[in-house]
Design a protein around this motif. Structure first.
Motif, mmCIF file in Angstrom:
data_model
loop_
_atom_site.group_PDB
_atom_site.id
_atom_site.type_symbol
_atom_site.label_atom_id
_atom_site.label_comp_id
_atom_site.label_asym_id
_atom_site.label_seq_id
_atom_site.Cartn_x
_atom_site.Cartn_y
_atom_site.Cartn_z
ATOM 1 N N LEU A 120 40.324 5.582 -24.107
ATOM 2 C CA LEU A 120 40.096 5.598 -25.476
ATOM 3 C C LEU A 120 39.802 7.874 -24.986
ATOM 4 O O LEU A 120 39.697 8.225 -24.168
ATOM 5 C CB LEU A 120 38.946 5.266 -26.027
ATOM 6 C CG LEU A 120 38.998 3.577 -25.719
ATOM 7 C CD1 LEU A 120 37.604 3.147 -25.913
ATOM 8 C CD2 LEU A 120 40.059 3.547 -26.926
ATOM 9 N N TYR A 121 40.382 8.064 -25.977
ATOM 10 C CA TYR A 121 40.316 9.246 -26.602
ATOM 11 C C TYR A 121 38.885 9.287 -27.602
ATOM 12 O O TYR A 121 39.459 8.959 -28.814
ATOM 13 C CB TYR A 121 42.062 10.289 -27.006
ATOM 14 C CG TYR A 121 42.293 10.018 -25.681
ATOM 15 C CD1 TYR A 121 42.627 11.039 -24.493
ATOM 16 C CD2 TYR A 121 43.104 9.036 -25.289
ATOM 17 C CE1 TYR A 121 43.348 11.029 -24.101
ATOM 18 C CE2 TYR A 121 44.218 8.502 -24.636
ATOM 19 C CZ TYR A 121 44.416 9.595 -24.108
ATOM 20 O OH TYR A 121 45.576 9.465 -22.392
ATOM 21 N N THR A 122 38.603 10.637 -27.850
ATOM 22 C CA THR A 122 38.294 10.715 -28.825
ATOM 23 C C THR A 122 37.816 12.582 -28.726
ATOM 24 O O THR A 122 37.970 13.442 -28.476
ATOM 25 C CB THR A 122 36.437 10.696 -28.595
ATOM 26 O OG1 THR A 122 35.874 11.030 -27.061
ATOM 27 C CG2 THR A 122 36.650 9.328 -28.560
ATOM 28 N N LYS A 141 39.813 15.992 -27.840
ATOM 29 C CA LYS A 141 38.365 16.674 -27.031
ATOM 30 C C LYS A 141 38.152 16.543 -25.622
ATOM 31 O O LYS A 141 38.479 16.749 -24.282
ATOM 32 C CB LYS A 141 36.758 16.813 -27.884
ATOM 33 C CG LYS A 141 37.141 18.001 -28.682
ATOM 34 C CD LYS A 141 36.215 18.951 -28.190
ATOM 35 C CE LYS A 141 36.148 20.118 -29.985
ATOM 36 N NZ LYS A 141 35.601 19.536 -31.076
ATOM 37 N N TYR A 142 38.295 14.545 -25.626
ATOM 38 C CA TYR A 142 37.043 13.818 -24.790
ATOM 39 C C TYR A 142 38.768 12.856 -24.487
ATOM 40 O O TYR A 142 38.757 11.943 -25.392
ATOM 41 C CB TYR A 142 35.767 13.934 -24.228
ATOM 42 C CG TYR A 142 35.076 14.694 -25.237
ATOM 43 C CD1 TYR A 142 35.046 14.973 -24.522
ATOM 44 C CD2 TYR A 142 35.170 14.793 -26.796
ATOM 45 C CE1 TYR A 142 33.798 16.245 -25.036
ATOM 46 C CE2 TYR A 142 33.715 15.586 -26.841
ATOM 47 C CZ TYR A 142 33.350 16.792 -26.021
ATOM 48 O OH TYR A 142 32.534 17.141 -26.451
ATOM 49 N N ARG A 143 38.892 13.103 -22.918
ATOM 50 C CA ARG A 143 39.393 11.067 -22.798
ATOM 51 C C ARG A 143 39.011 10.733 -22.004
ATOM 52 O O ARG A 143 37.626 11.146 -21.243
ATOM 53 C CB ARG A 143 40.558 11.567 -21.728
ATOM 54 C CG ARG A 143 41.348 9.671 -21.444
ATOM 55 C CD ARG A 143 42.449 10.554 -20.451
ATOM 56 N NE ARG A 143 41.861 10.493 -18.239
ATOM 57 C CZ ARG A 143 42.065 11.379 -18.131
ATOM 58 N NH1 ARG A 143 42.481 12.697 -18.176
ATOM 59 N NH2 ARG A 143 41.467 11.926 -16.593
ATOM 60 N N ILE A 144 38.253 9.145 -22.291
ATOM 61 C CA ILE A 144 36.999 8.048 -21.134
ATOM 62 C C ILE A 144 37.631 7.949 -20.473
ATOM 63 O O ILE A 144 38.576 7.197 -20.584
ATOM 64 C CB ILE A 144 36.420 7.336 -22.406
ATOM 65 C CG1 ILE A 144 35.418 7.888 -24.187
ATOM 66 C CG2 ILE A 144 35.382 6.421 -21.849
ATOM 67 C CD1 ILE A 144 35.593 6.994 -24.821
ATOM 68 N N GLU A 168 38.081 17.132 -22.019
ATOM 69 C CA GLU A 168 37.702 17.143 -20.809
ATOM 70 C C GLU A 168 37.199 15.659 -21.065
ATOM 71 O O GLU A 168 37.214 14.597 -21.745
ATOM 72 C CB GLU A 168 35.881 17.540 -21.529
ATOM 73 C CG GLU A 168 36.018 18.589 -21.544
ATOM 74 C CD GLU A 168 34.372 19.159 -21.940
ATOM 75 O OE1 GLU A 168 33.479 18.185 -21.919
ATOM 76 O OE2 GLU A 168 34.370 20.035 -23.232
ATOM 77 N N VAL A 169 37.024 15.214 -19.339
ATOM 78 C CA VAL A 169 36.930 13.755 -18.958
ATOM 79 C C VAL A 169 36.098 13.303 -19.096
ATOM 80 O O VAL A 169 34.753 14.171 -18.655
ATOM 81 C CB VAL A 169 37.283 13.967 -17.482
ATOM 82 C CG1 VAL A 169 37.843 12.162 -17.099
ATOM 83 C CG2 VAL A 169 38.668 14.099 -17.213
ATOM 84 N N ILE A 170 35.609 12.851 -19.720
ATOM 85 C CA ILE A 170 33.909 11.493 -20.017
ATOM 86 C C ILE A 170 33.820 10.390 -19.180
ATOM 87 O O ILE A 170 35.324 9.569 -18.835
ATOM 88 C CB ILE A 170 33.575 10.789 -21.733
ATOM 89 C CG1 ILE A 170 33.563 11.933 -22.441
ATOM 90 C CG2 ILE A 170 32.078 10.375 -21.496
ATOM 91 C CD1 ILE A 170 33.234 11.852 -23.591
ATOM 92 N N THR A 171 33.038 10.646 -17.930
ATOM 93 C CA THR A 171 33.287 9.398 -17.435
ATOM 94 C C THR A 171 32.229 9.154 -16.782
ATOM 95 O O THR A 171 30.807 9.146 -17.491
ATOM 96 C CB THR A 171 33.326 9.935 -16.002
ATOM 97 O OG1 THR A 171 32.124 10.713 -15.065
ATOM 98 C CG2 THR A 171 34.581 10.023 -15.203
ATOM 99 N N PHE A 172 30.941 7.157 -16.644
ATOM 100 C CA PHE A 172 30.664 6.491 -16.363
ATOM 101 C C PHE A 172 29.982 6.489 -14.955
ATOM 102 O O PHE A 172 30.718 6.901 -14.474
ATOM 103 C CB PHE A 172 30.396 5.413 -17.569
ATOM 104 C CG PHE A 172 31.116 4.639 -18.308
ATOM 105 C CD1 PHE A 172 30.633 5.774 -19.663
ATOM 106 C CD2 PHE A 172 32.308 4.746 -18.396
ATOM 107 C CE1 PHE A 172 30.480 5.706 -20.626
ATOM 108 C CE2 PHE A 172 32.445 4.549 -19.890
ATOM 109 C CZ PHE A 172 32.161 4.946 -21.287
ATOM 110 N N ASP A 173 28.860 5.866 -14.788
ATOM 111 C CA ASP A 173 27.930 5.745 -13.397
ATOM 112 C C ASP A 173 29.237 4.135 -13.412
ATOM 113 O O ASP A 173 29.540 3.491 -14.118
ATOM 114 C CB ASP A 173 27.149 5.653 -13.762
ATOM 115 C CG ASP A 173 26.123 4.562 -14.389
ATOM 116 O OD1 ASP A 173 26.154 3.535 -13.803
ATOM 117 O OD2 ASP A 173 25.786 4.930 -15.271
ATOM 118 N N GLU A 174 29.115 3.779 -12.177
ATOM 119 C CA GLU A 174 29.741 3.253 -10.891
ATOM 120 C C GLU A 174 29.693 1.559 -12.580
ATOM 121 O O GLU A 174 30.301 1.452 -12.449
ATOM 122 C CB GLU A 174 29.248 2.620 -9.616
ATOM 123 C CG GLU A 174 30.573 2.267 -9.166
ATOM 124 C CD GLU A 174 29.769 2.853 -7.507
ATOM 125 O OE1 GLU A 174 29.785 1.421 -6.514
ATOM 126 O OE2 GLU A 174 29.630 4.116 -7.288
#
Ligand code: 173
Length: 317
Positions: free
Chosen positions: A143-145, A213-216, A276-282
């Motif tokens: 997903l990109y936002t 702006k962002y890639r998830i 920018e890359v949006i990452t989540f915790d594990e």
């Protein structure tokens, strides 16, 4: 000998009937020259090389020739002889096609374990096409936002979708809108959408990086872009012509492996372009992937539980 040949001619027997060269009209669902058309374009070139005198493909064009969500109908009815199209663009004809992007193995595995034949049979029975080849292995979706995202919450976001992302987007509270790729740039520019689903490859090709702006991360599922041949046309071809197409299909599929390298190149280009890359915790990342897989299979199960369980076994094997 001469006398014999002359005699044969005189009574109208010609040495051997020479089959006329066949020509298939081909259309791609993606813009010509862009990421998801390129394997098909290479395939067309190969067929036109190895199939001289037997079979040729006339590359008619892309979405300007046939709208992408209509291409399934066009190849099913024979308006187009061969199409390069993802199952997400023909859910009306093959609703369980949604299973294809839930594959965790390669098309080579699927040919080996019988899955390819099952998928081919479904395509033949339900949409009158021969399933000739699958490209897109190793490529995942993201997903990109245009706005930052906090946790697993996309409420208030309107996101461009296809059937690939719909279930996940609904789980995340987003409002999905179905949009053809050709309309995404303008929708972003106008602020009609706050993001979109798309594979890791192709963003820069399409110029969408300017509006993104962002890639998830992480990516999920696996791209399927398939070569479909109208079944009546396929059955009418000579064995020799079908062999040329099958050989070129295997040749194309062998090149799917290149995607592992291209994925990395594309991610680097996105960074350079300022995405920018949006990452989540594990734990959150694991929930995200599980939500995507479960929601995906739940849809296929809801359509046909038997087909879902058959395909789930061989697409994850
Ligand atoms: O996002 C899409 O349009 C889509 O579903 C897709 C599928 C395969 C390749 C590229 C896009």
């Amino acid at each position: 000998m001469k006398t014999l040949a002359a005699a044969a001619c005189a009574i109208g027997i010609v040495a051997a009937p020479v089959a006329a060269e066949e020509t298939l009209r081909g259309v791609t669902a993606f813009a010509q020259g862009t990421t998801f058309s390129r394997p098909f374009e290479a395939f067309v070139e190969r067929v036109n090389e190895t199939g001289k005198g037997v079979i040729q493909i006339e590359y008619v064009g892309g979405p300007e020739a046939v709208p992408p969500f209509e291409l399934g109908n066009a190849v099913s009815s024979g308006v187009v002889d061969i199409a390069n199209v993802t199952s997400a663009f023909y859910p009306n004809l093959l609703p369980t096609g949604d299973a294809l992007h839930l594959a965790t193995n390669t098309v080579q595995d699927q040919r080996e374990n019988g899955c390819f034949d099952k998928i081919d049979a479904l395509h033949q029975e339900q949409m009158n096409v021969k399933f000739l080849a699958r490209t897109g292995d190793h490529i995942q979706f993201h997903l990109y936002t245009t706005k930052p995202v906090e946790g697993l919450d996309l409420s208030g976001f309107t996101i461009r979708t296809t059937p690939v992302y719909r279930a996940l987007l609904e789980e995340l509270g987003a409002t999905p809108v179905r949009t053809a790729p050709g309309e995404v740039y303008t929708a972003l520019e106008r602020g009609a959408i706050d993001g979109y689903g798309w594979p890791v490859q192709g963003i820069l090709d399409l110029g969408w990086d300017e509006q993104t702006k962002y890639r998830i991360d992480p990516g999920f599922f696996q791209v399927d872009v398939n070569f479909l041949v109208n079944l009546d046309r396929w059955n009418d071809l000579s064995d020799e012509a079908r062999a040329v197409l099958e050989e070129a299909a295997l040749w194309t599929e062998a090149r799917n492996e290149d995607n592992i390298r291209v994925n990395e190149e594309e991610a680097a280009k996105q960074l350079e372009a300022g995405i920018e890359v949006i990452t989540f915790d594990e734990q959150t990342a694991a929930n995200y992937l599980e939500t995507a897989q479960n929601a995906g299979w739940a849809i296929v199960e809801g359509i046909d539980a038997q087909i879902a369980s058959d395909l789930r076994a061989c697409l994850n094997d």
